[in-house]
Design a protein around this motif. Structure first.
Motif, PDB file in Angstrom:
ATOM      1  N   ILE A  68      -1.282  -8.853  -5.368  1.00 53.68           N
ATOM      2  CA  ILE A  68      -0.525  -8.816  -6.618  1.00 53.68           C
ATOM      3  C   ILE A  68      -0.891 -10.063  -7.421  1.00 53.68           C
ATOM      4  O   ILE A  68      -0.742 -11.181  -6.939  1.00 53.68           O
ATOM      5  CB  ILE A  68       0.985  -8.806  -6.338  1.00 53.68           C
ATOM      6  CG1 ILE A  68       1.356  -7.609  -5.481  1.00 53.68           C
ATOM      7  CG2 ILE A  68       1.774  -8.817  -7.629  1.00 53.68           C
ATOM      8  CD1 ILE A  68       2.727  -7.703  -4.862  1.00 53.68           C
TER       9      ILE A  68
ATOM     10  N   TYR B  51       4.850  -7.348 -13.008  1.00 51.94           N
ATOM     11  CA  TYR B  51       4.311  -6.070 -13.464  1.00 51.94           C
ATOM     12  C   TYR B  51       4.192  -5.044 -12.333  1.00 51.94           C
ATOM     13  O   TYR B  51       4.529  -3.883 -12.509  1.00 51.94           O
ATOM     14  CB  TYR B  51       2.932  -6.293 -14.109  1.00 51.94           C
ATOM     15  CG  TYR B  51       2.592  -5.265 -15.143  1.00 51.94           C
ATOM     16  CD1 TYR B  51       3.000  -5.419 -16.450  1.00 51.94           C
ATOM     17  CD2 TYR B  51       1.880  -4.125 -14.804  1.00 51.94           C
ATOM     18  CE1 TYR B  51       2.706  -4.472 -17.402  1.00 51.94           C
ATOM     19  CE2 TYR B  51       1.582  -3.167 -15.749  1.00 51.94           C
ATOM     20  CZ  TYR B  51       1.991  -3.341 -17.047  1.00 51.94           C
ATOM     21  OH  TYR B  51       1.710  -2.397 -17.982  1.00 51.94           O
ATOM     22  N   PHE B  52       3.680  -5.471 -11.168  1.00 48.38           N
ATOM     23  CA  PHE B  52       3.456  -4.594 -10.022  1.00 48.38           C
ATOM     24  C   PHE B  52       3.975  -5.235  -8.750  1.00 48.38           C
ATOM     25  O   PHE B  52       3.929  -6.453  -8.597  1.00 48.38           O
ATOM     26  CB  PHE B  52       1.951  -4.374  -9.779  1.00 48.38           C
ATOM     27  CG  PHE B  52       1.304  -3.321 -10.595  1.00 48.38           C
ATOM     28  CD1 PHE B  52       1.544  -1.982 -10.354  1.00 48.38           C
ATOM     29  CD2 PHE B  52       0.413  -3.660 -11.593  1.00 48.38           C
ATOM     30  CE1 PHE B  52       0.917  -1.002 -11.090  1.00 48.38           C
ATOM     31  CE2 PHE B  52      -0.221  -2.685 -12.343  1.00 48.38           C
ATOM     32  CZ  PHE B  52       0.038  -1.359 -12.089  1.00 48.38           C
ATOM     33  N   THR B  53       4.415  -4.421  -7.814  1.00 47.37           N
ATOM     34  CA  THR B  53       4.580  -4.820  -6.418  1.00 47.37           C
ATOM     35  C   THR B  53       4.137  -3.632  -5.567  1.00 47.37           C
ATOM     36  O   THR B  53       4.056  -2.509  -6.063  1.00 47.37           O
ATOM     37  CB  THR B  53       6.030  -5.191  -6.037  1.00 47.37           C
ATOM     38  OG1 THR B  53       6.859  -4.068  -6.258  1.00 47.37           O
ATOM     39  CG2 THR B  53       6.515  -6.405  -6.792  1.00 47.37           C
ATOM     40  N   TYR B  54       3.859  -3.898  -4.315  1.00 49.78           N
ATOM     41  CA  TYR B  54       3.440  -2.842  -3.404  1.00 49.78           C
ATOM     42  C   TYR B  54       4.540  -2.598  -2.383  1.00 49.78           C
ATOM     43  O   TYR B  54       4.901  -3.496  -1.631  1.00 49.78           O
ATOM     44  CB  TYR B  54       2.135  -3.216  -2.688  1.00 49.78           C
ATOM     45  CG  TYR B  54       0.948  -3.185  -3.612  1.00 49.78           C
ATOM     46  CD1 TYR B  54       0.327  -1.985  -3.915  1.00 49.78           C
ATOM     47  CD2 TYR B  54       0.464  -4.346  -4.193  1.00 49.78           C
ATOM     48  CE1 TYR B  54      -0.754  -1.939  -4.769  1.00 49.78           C
ATOM     49  CE2 TYR B  54      -0.616  -4.308  -5.054  1.00 49.78           C
ATOM     50  CZ  TYR B  54      -1.212  -3.104  -5.332  1.00 49.78           C
ATOM     51  OH  TYR B  54      -2.273  -3.055  -6.194  1.00 49.78           O
TER      52      TYR B  54
ATOM     53  N   ALA C 255       2.230   1.617  -5.324  1.00 54.67           N
ATOM     54  CA  ALA C 255       2.401   0.483  -6.231  1.00 54.67           C
ATOM     55  C   ALA C 255       3.546   0.786  -7.180  1.00 54.67           C
ATOM     56  O   ALA C 255       3.534   1.789  -7.879  1.00 54.67           O
ATOM     57  CB  ALA C 255       1.117   0.233  -7.019  1.00 54.67           C
ATOM     58  N   ARG C 256       4.541  -0.074  -7.176  1.00 55.00           N
ATOM     59  CA  ARG C 256       5.684   0.088  -8.072  1.00 55.00           C
ATOM     60  C   ARG C 256       5.396  -0.649  -9.381  1.00 55.00           C
ATOM     61  O   ARG C 256       5.064  -1.826  -9.369  1.00 55.00           O
ATOM     62  CB  ARG C 256       6.948  -0.474  -7.438  1.00 55.00           C
ATOM     63  CG  ARG C 256       7.371   0.275  -6.204  1.00 55.00           C
ATOM     64  CD  ARG C 256       8.803  -0.071  -5.837  1.00 55.00           C
ATOM     65  NE  ARG C 256       9.209   0.583  -4.620  1.00 55.00           N
ATOM     66  CZ  ARG C 256       9.637   1.838  -4.556  1.00 55.00           C
ATOM     67  NH1 ARG C 256       9.701   2.549  -5.643  1.00 55.00           N
ATOM     68  NH2 ARG C 256       9.989   2.364  -3.408  1.00 55.00           N
ATOM     69  N   MET C 257       5.540   0.068 -10.466  1.00 59.24           N
ATOM     70  CA  MET C 257       5.293  -0.514 -11.786  1.00 59.24           C
ATOM     71  C   MET C 257       6.639  -0.835 -12.431  1.00 59.24           C
ATOM     72  O   MET C 257       7.501   0.036 -12.527  1.00 59.24           O
ATOM     73  CB  MET C 257       4.504   0.472 -12.653  1.00 59.24           C
ATOM     74  CG  MET C 257       4.090  -0.097 -13.977  1.00 59.24           C
ATOM     75  SD  MET C 257       2.912   0.929 -14.857  1.00 59.24           S
ATOM     76  CE  MET C 257       3.866   2.382 -15.175  1.00 59.24           C
TER      77      MET C 257
ATOM     78  N   ASP D 133       5.261   5.148 -10.787  1.00 57.37           N
ATOM     79  CA  ASP D 133       4.552   4.414  -9.743  1.00 57.37           C
ATOM     80  C   ASP D 133       3.206   5.075  -9.455  1.00 57.37           C
ATOM     81  O   ASP D 133       3.022   6.262  -9.710  1.00 57.37           O
ATOM     82  CB  ASP D 133       5.372   4.409  -8.452  1.00 57.37           C
ATOM     83  CG  ASP D 133       6.686   3.662  -8.603  1.00 57.37           C
ATOM     84  OD1 ASP D 133       6.893   3.013  -9.636  1.00 57.37           O
ATOM     85  OD2 ASP D 133       7.505   3.736  -7.664  1.00 57.37           O
TER      86      ASP D 133
ATOM     87  N   LYS E 115      -3.796  -7.613 -13.322  1.00 59.58           N
ATOM     88  CA  LYS E 115      -2.474  -7.434 -12.717  1.00 59.58           C
ATOM     89  C   LYS E 115      -2.524  -7.263 -11.201  1.00 59.58           C
ATOM     90  O   LYS E 115      -1.614  -7.683 -10.508  1.00 59.58           O
ATOM     91  CB  LYS E 115      -1.765  -6.209 -13.318  1.00 59.58           C
ATOM     92  CG  LYS E 115      -1.633  -6.240 -14.824  1.00 59.58           C
ATOM     93  CD  LYS E 115      -0.749  -7.360 -15.284  1.00 59.58           C
ATOM     94  CE  LYS E 115      -0.565  -7.317 -16.798  1.00 59.58           C
ATOM     95  NZ  LYS E 115       0.208  -8.430 -17.305  1.00 59.58           N
ATOM     96  N   THR E 116      -3.580  -6.621 -10.692  1.00 60.20           N
ATOM     97  CA  THR E 116      -3.640  -6.336  -9.264  1.00 60.20           C
ATOM     98  C   THR E 116      -5.085  -6.177  -8.802  1.00 60.20           C
ATOM     99  O   THR E 116      -5.975  -5.913  -9.601  1.00 60.20           O
ATOM    100  CB  THR E 116      -2.832  -5.055  -8.939  1.00 60.20           C
ATOM    101  OG1 THR E 116      -2.781  -4.873  -7.538  1.00 60.20           O
ATOM    102  CG2 THR E 116      -3.431  -3.836  -9.584  1.00 60.20           C
TER     103      THR E 116
END
Length: 174
Positions: A29, A34-37, A56-58, A126, A162-163
């Motif tokens: 990340i 912005y993003f998490t997994y 990936a959660r947006m 997501d 972002k990722t």
């Protein structure tokens, strides 16, 4: 006398050969706002069958403009750049289904079969890839020699990365 012994060796050697498969996965990340997994792992689906799972959660959306960088590395005393390093407009790629054959089209055709990334922008949900199994026919138009490879996928929006996802693949030629 040697014929049956030779046949046994050939059969057991053929059954114990390792197929091409995913060997590693790393999700990084770069912008946690912005993003998490919630999921980033390889899962054993059967004997010698490895499935790739990413969720990936947006948090900010909808995603209307996105840039993606695809890089291919080959392992020679560490991973070194190999053949491809391309950056492109992700929304434009997903909007045009008649895209000519290219590295980016091959990768995203494979991803779209096992994910919810199968439509054009905007994305307001997501990103999920579930049980993606590597098959050698994915690269039939891109013959790669036997070896260990890393596919790196970096994503950006608003000109900020972002990722980053790194997928390690073992390719065994028949």
């Amino acid at each position: 006398m040697w014929l049956p012994f030779g046949l046994v060796l050939m059969i057991t050697g053929a059954l114990s050969s390792t197929p091409s498969k995913f060997t590693g996965l790393e999700c990084q990340i770069l912008d946690p706002d912005y993003f998490t997994y919630s999921q980033c792992k390889l899962k054993v689906l059967g004997r010698g069958i490895i499935g790739l799972n990413v969720h990936a959660r947006m948090y900010q959306g909808p995603l209307k403009n996105a840039k993606v960088n695809l890089s291919l590395f080959r392992k020679f005393s560490g991973y070194r750049p190999f053949m491809f390093n391309t950056t492109f407009d992700f929304c434009k790629l997903m909007a045009t289904s008649n895209q000519k054959l290219s590295f980016k089209k091959i990768i995203f055709d494979v991803l779209s079969k096992n994910s919810n990334m199968n439509h054009s922008c905007p994305y307001d949900h997501d990103f999920i890839v579930r049980d993606l199994v590597f098959k050698p026919e994915y690269f039939e138009f891109l013959p790669l020699p036997t070896g260990e490879y890393r596919l790196q996928i970096m994503a950006a929006t608003n000109n900020q990365w972002k990722t980053s996802i790194k997928v390690n693949i073992l390719i065994i030629e028949d």
